[in-house]
Design a protein around this motif. Structure first.
Motif, PDB file in Angstrom:
ATOM      1  N   ASP A 139      -8.303  27.247  11.439  1.00  0.00           N
ATOM      2  CA  ASP A 139      -7.459  28.014  11.222  1.00  0.00           C
ATOM      3  C   ASP A 139      -7.817  29.355  12.081  1.00  0.00           C
ATOM      4  O   ASP A 139      -9.016  29.608  12.266  1.00  0.00           O
ATOM      5  CB  ASP A 139      -7.170  28.747   9.593  1.00  0.00           C
ATOM      6  N   PHE A 140      -6.768  30.148  12.601  1.00  0.00           N
ATOM      7  CA  PHE A 140      -6.840  31.386  13.330  1.00  0.00           C
ATOM      8  C   PHE A 140      -6.129  32.447  12.177  1.00  0.00           C
ATOM      9  O   PHE A 140      -5.202  32.263  11.939  1.00  0.00           O
ATOM     10  CB  PHE A 140      -6.230  31.390  14.626  1.00  0.00           C
ATOM     11  N   SER A 141      -6.867  33.578  12.270  1.00  0.00           N
ATOM     12  CA  SER A 141      -6.388  34.798  11.573  1.00  0.00           C
ATOM     13  C   SER A 141      -6.597  36.279  12.211  1.00  0.00           C
ATOM     14  O   SER A 141      -7.463  36.132  13.026  1.00  0.00           O
ATOM     15  CB  SER A 141      -7.074  34.766   9.992  1.00  0.00           C
ATOM     16  N   ALA A 142      -5.899  37.039  11.973  1.00  0.00           N
ATOM     17  CA  ALA A 142      -5.888  38.293  12.612  1.00  0.00           C
ATOM     18  C   ALA A 142      -5.508  39.371  11.781  1.00  0.00           C
ATOM     19  O   ALA A 142      -4.215  39.046  10.892  1.00  0.00           O
ATOM     20  CB  ALA A 142      -5.149  38.434  14.026  1.00  0.00           C
ATOM     21  N   SER A 143      -5.963  40.524  11.703  1.00  0.00           N
ATOM     22  CA  SER A 143      -5.504  41.458  10.688  1.00  0.00           C
ATOM     23  C   SER A 143      -5.865  43.039  11.284  1.00  0.00           C
ATOM     24  O   SER A 143      -6.569  43.207  12.449  1.00  0.00           O
ATOM     25  CB  SER A 143      -6.358  41.325   9.395  1.00  0.00           C
ATOM     26  N   TYR A 144      -4.989  44.058  10.971  1.00  0.00           N
ATOM     27  CA  TYR A 144      -4.951  45.250  11.568  1.00  0.00           C
ATOM     28  C   TYR A 144      -5.226  46.239  10.254  1.00  0.00           C
ATOM     29  O   TYR A 144      -4.250  45.970   9.355  1.00  0.00           O
ATOM     30  CB  TYR A 144      -4.116  45.534  12.446  1.00  0.00           C
ATOM     31  N   GLN A 145      -5.932  47.221  10.247  1.00  0.00           N
ATOM     32  CA  GLN A 145      -6.158  48.262   9.334  1.00  0.00           C
ATOM     33  C   GLN A 145      -6.029  49.792   9.788  1.00  0.00           C
ATOM     34  O   GLN A 145      -6.988  49.762  10.529  1.00  0.00           O
ATOM     35  CB  GLN A 145      -7.053  47.686   8.289  1.00  0.00           C
ATOM     36  N   ARG A 146      -4.996  50.376   9.355  1.00  0.00           N
ATOM     37  CA  ARG A 146      -5.008  51.905   9.626  1.00  0.00           C
ATOM     38  C   ARG A 146      -5.559  52.865   8.269  1.00  0.00           C
ATOM     39  O   ARG A 146      -4.871  52.739   7.359  1.00  0.00           O
ATOM     40  CB  ARG A 146      -3.736  52.236  10.262  1.00  0.00           C
ATOM     41  N   SER A 147      -6.399  53.432   8.677  1.00  0.00           N
ATOM     42  CA  SER A 147      -6.949  54.340   7.318  1.00  0.00           C
ATOM     43  C   SER A 147      -6.167  55.698   7.411  1.00  0.00           C
ATOM     44  O   SER A 147      -5.951  56.419   8.225  1.00  0.00           O
ATOM     45  CB  SER A 147      -8.370  54.715   7.685  1.00  0.00           C
ATOM     46  N   ILE A 148      -5.690  55.852   6.371  1.00  0.00           N
ATOM     47  CA  ILE A 148      -4.676  57.168   5.969  1.00  0.00           C
ATOM     48  C   ILE A 148      -5.978  58.483   5.683  1.00  0.00           C
ATOM     49  O   ILE A 148      -5.845  59.384   6.182  1.00  0.00           O
ATOM     50  CB  ILE A 148      -4.010  56.946   4.924  1.00  0.00           C
ATOM     51  N   GLU A 149      -7.034  58.114   4.855  1.00  0.00           N
ATOM     52  CA  GLU A 149      -7.842  58.906   4.589  1.00  0.00           C
ATOM     53  C   GLU A 149      -9.298  58.368   4.353  1.00  0.00           C
ATOM     54  O   GLU A 149      -9.398  57.379   3.821  1.00  0.00           O
ATOM     55  CB  GLU A 149      -7.549  59.547   3.264  1.00  0.00           C
ATOM     56  N   LEU A 150     -10.182  58.843   5.443  1.00  0.00           N
ATOM     57  CA  LEU A 150     -11.563  58.189   5.445  1.00  0.00           C
ATOM     58  C   LEU A 150     -12.275  58.262   4.130  1.00  0.00           C
ATOM     59  O   LEU A 150     -12.070  59.435   3.553  1.00  0.00           O
ATOM     60  CB  LEU A 150     -12.264  58.819   6.682  1.00  0.00           C
ATOM     61  N   GLN A 151     -13.420  57.523   4.010  1.00  0.00           N
ATOM     62  CA  GLN A 151     -14.039  57.642   2.625  1.00  0.00           C
ATOM     63  C   GLN A 151     -14.938  58.818   2.953  1.00  0.00           C
ATOM     64  O   GLN A 151     -15.693  59.178   4.281  1.00  0.00           O
ATOM     65  CB  GLN A 151     -14.778  56.548   2.594  1.00  0.00           C
ATOM     66  N   THR A 152     -15.259  59.637   2.046  1.00  0.00           N
ATOM     67  CA  THR A 152     -16.022  60.863   2.204  1.00  0.00           C
ATOM     68  C   THR A 152     -17.430  60.797   1.141  1.00  0.00           C
ATOM     69  O   THR A 152     -17.357  60.412   0.023  1.00  0.00           O
ATOM     70  CB  THR A 152     -15.408  62.252   1.758  1.00  0.00           C
ATOM     71  N   ILE A 153     -18.535  61.171   1.747  1.00  0.00           N
ATOM     72  CA  ILE A 153     -19.805  61.010   1.052  1.00  0.00           C
ATOM     73  C   ILE A 153     -20.387  62.295   0.920  1.00  0.00           C
ATOM     74  O   ILE A 153     -20.422  63.164   1.983  1.00  0.00           O
ATOM     75  CB  ILE A 153     -20.690  59.729   1.238  1.00  0.00           C
TER      76      ILE A 153
END
Length: 445
Positions: free
Chosen positions: A70-84
């Motif tokens: 199988d072939f898969s592809a994904s894209y994710q855009r961060s709205i707010e980055l995680q903060t530590i």
């Protein structure tokens, strides 16, 4: 296969099948009708398609032994980055983690290395094809029997029509004799009217005989799967079959192993045996292999600029060992074993039933063969008696009532003789279907 005149005729019928639908008259033997039906009847076509469908299902299951890629592809855009928050130099500081854009794409592959349940399922699917083949064979056997009976019914209708037509012609002749005698002054007007009424009484019987022939032809054409506009004419008569008739001495030398129901139970027995093994294999471990190759890109800002895809890959093995399932596997196995025992009882009961049916069928055939011989002698005597009475009537030595009695006796004897032949042929066809006689005998001739 010998290339005989019958084979040539069958080949010409196959080539000229489009002409059958045009309404042309076609003279066919019983074997040729069966051959066309086995090729064009919808029920046979559907049964053959069911075999193909199960074969495709087996191939679908067999494909599970090969790697699945199988072939898969994904894209994710961060709205707010995680903060530590972290304490650095005595001060609490906030840090943003992650990236605005995450691209991930790649290939994954997996295949079973050791899978006992899958192997046994494939074996079961192969046996299931045999079950569908037997269902197709049973459908063909039933079709052959129905075509035989329809063909014999058509022969009986034609022969009965000939008998009624001959009786009608005799009645017309007698009416003409009375008409002449009345004109000569040797017969009364009552005699003329009575003979004329007798002609009118036979006309509905003749019409009914014509309708019976049309109905039998329609039934035969429907079974053959050809156009109802075609006209089928048998190439033989009902009495021509008598020379091939014979009696069965006993059922001791007859085998029921070809019976379709018995063969189906035997195939089901094989399937149940493999199903029991499948239940046992559920306790065995299974092993599979997997492989992954992916590319990952993390970036900030525009998702289409400054993308750097970095590959990563892994390979692995997965082992599954059944330990406890609440007893479901155990009770599933016991259920399959009970079904197997039930099938053994059903098979024994079916064998007893089939043996009884064969005995009854042979008794019927022998009795009908004797009935044919008795009816044939009755036809000979009735015909002779009618000829004597006809001559006596023509010279005035017998009454019209005596003549009609002899005509009715002759007609009844001939119809009984034809019915006896028909009953014999139908009984032998039923016995052939019961014994599972090969449906390929037409093509082998």
């Amino acid at each position: 296969m010998k290339f005989t005149a019958k084979c040539l005729t069958a080949a010409l019928i196959t080539i000229c099948m489009p002409a059958i639908a045009s309404g042309q008259q076609l003279t066919l033997s019983r074997e040729q009708c069966v051959e066309i039906a086995l090729r064009d009847n919808p029920s046979v076509i559907i049964a053959d398609m069911e075999v193909k469908k199960v074969d495709y299902a087996k191939k679908e299951l067999t494909a599970s032994l090969f790697p699945a890629i199988d072939f898969s592809a994904s894209y994710q855009r961060s709205i707010e980055l995680q903060t530590i928050r972290m304490n650095m130099g005595g001060e609490s500081q906030s840090l943003k983690m992650g990236s605005d854009n995450t691209w991930n794409m790649g290939f994954s592959a997996s295949m079973p290395l050791i899978s006992p349940t899958l192997w046994k399922s494939i074996s079961i699917s192969k046996t299931q094809i045999l079950a569908n083949l037997e269902d197709s064979r049973a459908s063909k056997l039933n079709l052959v029997n129905n075509v035989n009976k329809a063909y014999y019914a058509l022969l009986l209708a034609i022969a009965s029509h000939d008998v009624v037509k001959e009786n009608y012609d005799i009645a017309v002749m007698n009416a003409e004799i009375y008409e002449k005698q009345f004109k000569a002054g040797t017969a009364s007007e009552y005699d003329v009217l009575r003979s004329s009424v007798q002609v009118k009484n036979i006309e509905p019987e003749l019409l009914q005989a014509d309708i019976a022939i049309k109905q039998c032809k329609l039934q035969l054409k429907v079974l053959m799967g050809i156009s109802t506009d075609a006209d089928i004419v048998p190439d033989t008569s009902l009495t021509d079959f008598q020379k091939d008739m014979y009696s069965y001495k006993s059922a001791s030398g007859i085998s029921i192993e070809g019976n379709s129901s018995l063969r189906t139970l035997d195939i089901q027995k094989k399937i149940l045996d493999k199903n029991i093994d499948l239940k046992k294999f559920a306790w065995l471990p299974s092993l599979g292999a997997s492989f992954n190759l992916s590319w990952l890109s993390l970036s900030n800002g525009s998702p289409f600029k400054d993308q750097h895809f970095n590959p990563y890959s892994n390979i692995g093995l997965s082992l599954s060992v059944p330990i406890f399932s609440g007893g479901s596997k155990y009770y599933g196995l016991k259920q399959a074993e009970v079904q197997r025992k039930e099938l053994d009882i059903q098979r024994e009961d079916l064998i007893n039933t089939l043996n009884m049916q064969v005995e009854l069928a042979i008794d019927n055939i022998n009795r009908e063969a004797q009935q044919i011989a008795t009816s044939e002698e009755g036809v000979r005597q009735a015909k002779k008696a009618h000829e004597i009475m006809q001559k006596s009537f023509e010279i005035g030595a017998a009454s019209y009532l005596d003549l009609r009695d002899s005509e009715l006796a002759d007609t009844t004897a001939r119809l009984s003789y034809l019915q006896a032949i028909y009953n014999y042929l139908v009984s032998t066809s039923e016995l052939d279907m019961l014994l599972g006689k090969s449906v390929d005998y037409v093509l082998a001739e």
